[in-house]
Scaffold this active site. Structure first.
Site, short mmCIF file in Angstrom:
data_model
loop_
_atom_site.label_atom_id
_atom_site.label_comp_id
_atom_site.label_asym_id
_atom_site.label_seq_id
_atom_site.Cartn_x
_atom_site.Cartn_y
_atom_site.Cartn_z
N SER A 142 -31.27 -2.31 17.55
CA SER A 142 -31.77 -3.56 16.96
C SER A 142 -33.04 -3.26 16.18
O SER A 142 -33.80 -2.35 16.56
CB SER A 142 -32.10 -4.57 18.07
OG SER A 142 -32.77 -5.69 17.52
N TYR A 156 -36.56 -6.27 25.96
CA TYR A 156 -35.34 -6.04 25.17
C TYR A 156 -35.64 -5.08 24.02
O TYR A 156 -34.90 -4.10 23.80
CB TYR A 156 -34.82 -7.37 24.62
CG TYR A 156 -33.75 -7.24 23.56
CD1 TYR A 156 -32.42 -6.99 23.92
CD2 TYR A 156 -34.06 -7.37 22.20
CE1 TYR A 156 -31.45 -6.86 22.95
CE2 TYR A 156 -33.08 -7.24 21.23
CZ TYR A 156 -31.77 -6.99 21.61
OH TYR A 156 -30.80 -6.85 20.65
#
Ligand code: NAP
Length: 247
Positions: A142, A156
């Site tokens: 990501s 995350y």
């Protein structure tokens, strides 16, 4: 016919990747955690277009599940040519000073340990060192790994930083063994992951902050994953590709 296992293939980016891979001629193993209905919908879509696929349940953060999943792929396909390490989770918006150990362990177990376990099982089957015929691994990271996700979910973002590092290290480890390892780093994509973290309005609220002023579609990430899987990417390994609308 080449084969691919897509973890978290039942919804979102994983589902789009399964459908595009089938279109490109792959036999597809569609992994899911619990939503069998969604997985069967992906299978139906692939079969309706003349492709071949099967669904395999398993929590990537659970070693016995991962071993059983790869054994199911061995049994069904005989050979594994590609792995898309896509399964991943977020959690509720929180600051680091609010995060419980249970939350942190779950995040790292699914996003990091899960990707490592699947990569390990794939390398055992693909590497020429183990008698395999080579293969490709694509990790779904990501852009959060580069942005840090302050105030949202630094845990995350950090888990995706670990995936970037694993991509570089594993790529170098198996570079002469016929296995390429790369990562796609999506920006904000229109999937159910945002609602699963308690922010169903996240895309609508933040799309304007992206240089292209819109979120991506799962198919736009799947296209980059398929490029890494293809022979057109034969000299790409250890690469981290942002597909993020300019962020
Ligand atoms: P999503 O729509 O929430 O779908 C998640 C998929 O992963 C589902 O198929 C789900 O299975 C599966 N899954 C969840 N936990 C699992 C586990 N423990 N074991 C096996 N499968 C599991 O997610 P997405 O947005 O497509 O995200 C896919 C990947 O892209 C993730 O790694 C995510 O971090 C990354 N990413 C997403 C975005 C974004 O904005 N959407 C941006 C950057 C990166 P079930 O259907 O059974 O629940």
């Amino acid at each position: 016919m080449k084969t691919v296992l897509v973890t978290g293939g039942s919804r979102g980016i994983g589902a789009a990747t399964c459908l595009l891979a089938a279109k490109a001629g792959y036999k597809v193993a569609v992994n899911y955690a619990s939503n069998e209905v969604a997985a069967q919908k992906v299978i139906a879509g692939i079969e309706a277009a003349g492709g071949e696929a099967f669904a395999v349940r398993g929590d990537v953060g659970n070693e016995p599940d991962v071993l059983a999943m790869f054994q199911a792929v061995d049994k069904r396909f005989g050979q594994l040519d590609a792995l898309v390490n896509n399964a991943g989770i977020i959690d509720a918006k929180a600051r680091v000073d609010e995060m419980s150990v249970e939350r942190l362990e779950r995040m790292m177990r699914v996003n990091i340990v899960g990707s490592f376990l699947c990569a390990r099982e794939a390398v055992k089957r693909m590497s020429t060192k183990h008698g395999g015929k080579g293969g490709v691994i694509v990790n779904v990271s990501s852009v959060a790994a580069t942005l840090g996700s302050a105030g949202d979910y630094v845990d995350y973002a950090a888990s995706k930083g670990a995936i970037d590092t694993m991509t570089i290290g594993l790529a170098r480890e198996v570079a002469t063994e016929g296995v390429r390892v790369n990562a796609v780093r999506p920006g904000m994509v229109e999937t159910e992951i945002h609602a699963s973290g308690g922010q169903p309005d996240r895309v609508a609220r933040l799309a304007g902050t992206i240089p292209m002023s819109r979120a991506g579609k799962p198919e736009e990430i799947a296209g980059a994953i398929l490029w890494f899987l293809s022979d057109a990417a034969s000299y790409a390994t250890g690469s981290l590709l942002n597909v993020s609308g300019g962020r």
